[in-house]
Design an enzyme around this catalytic site. Sequence first.
Site, PDB file in Angstrom:
ATOM      1  N   GLY A  89      -8.446  36.328  49.350  1.00 51.59           N
ATOM      2  CA  GLY A  89      -8.675  35.383  48.262  1.00 51.59           C
ATOM      3  C   GLY A  89     -10.003  34.661  48.342  1.00 51.59           C
ATOM      4  N   HIS A 127      -6.556  36.835  45.059  1.00 54.32           N
ATOM      5  CA  HIS A 127      -6.657  35.786  44.066  1.00 54.32           C
ATOM      6  C   HIS A 127      -7.997  35.057  44.125  1.00 54.32           C
ATOM      7  CE1 HIS A 127      -5.933  32.720  47.192  1.00 54.32           C
ATOM      8  NE2 HIS A 127      -5.038  33.562  47.673  1.00 54.32           N
ATOM      9  N   ASP A 128      -8.494  34.676  42.957  1.00 52.69           N
ATOM     10  CA  ASP A 128      -9.700  33.852  42.795  1.00 52.69           C
ATOM     11  C   ASP A 128     -10.974  34.558  43.245  1.00 52.69           C
ATOM     12  OD1 ASP A 128      -8.324  31.317  41.916  1.00 52.69           O
ATOM     13  OD2 ASP A 128      -7.401  31.555  43.892  1.00 52.69           O
TER      14      ASP A 128
END
Length: 262
Positions: free
Chosen positions: A141, A123-124
């Site tokens: 992430g 994520h991100d």
Amino acid sequence: MADALIHPSAVIEPGARIGAGVRIGPFCVVGPKVQLADGVELKSHVVVTGDTSVGEGTVIFPFASIGEVPQDLKFDGEDVRLKIGARNRIREYVTMNPGTAGGGSETVVGDDGLFMASSHVGHDCRIGNRVILANSVAIAGHCTLEDDVIVGGLSGVHQWVRIGRGAMIGAVTMVTADVIPYGLVQGPRGYLDGLNLVGLKRGGAARADIAALRALLSQLGGGAFRDTARTRAEAQVKGMERDVLDFILGPSDRGFLAPRSE
């Protein structure tokens, strides 16, 4: 869905936007917020869900899971996105997650990448153009991989790490800190082992640029990256050397991988 070829066993949920010439194979699932640009191909048994856009000409191979909720216990169902660029090759069992509210709510993957079997983009993350992740690479992430980065098989990248453009990570390496542009990293606990000379030469780097990068790397010995970079940045440095200096002086949460001490 102009000119799209969709297998009867595929599930396309209402609301999905399917571009011209898209091919969706058997037993694929496409969620209601998904956008597949022109020429995208889902081979078979592919799941694309969430608020996910897939760029023109990208091919996704069987059993990939794209856009499922982030692997973050803080995630609470907020609106998050995954943007995948054009002409990527996303192989079997690859997972790519959207962002989280704590990281900007968006994961971005550039163009012309190769994501080999069982690799993961957390994520991100911000993944540049022409990035290659070999088999079973795990990118945690909030990581940034700039253009032309290559990560060898079975390697892991710690959360919040930045890897500069043109860097090469050897196989079976754990990357726990930032990697300067054009750097070469190897070892079970990764260390900076010079420049990615093969990548530089293949990319057409001039001898003068390679010599300047070598000189800069020698000045960075001992890991005093920021102090050295600030001093060198005061000079009228351009080109690849400037890429390295700007990267070092940029925001970092992890510090930098340094050459291994003898």
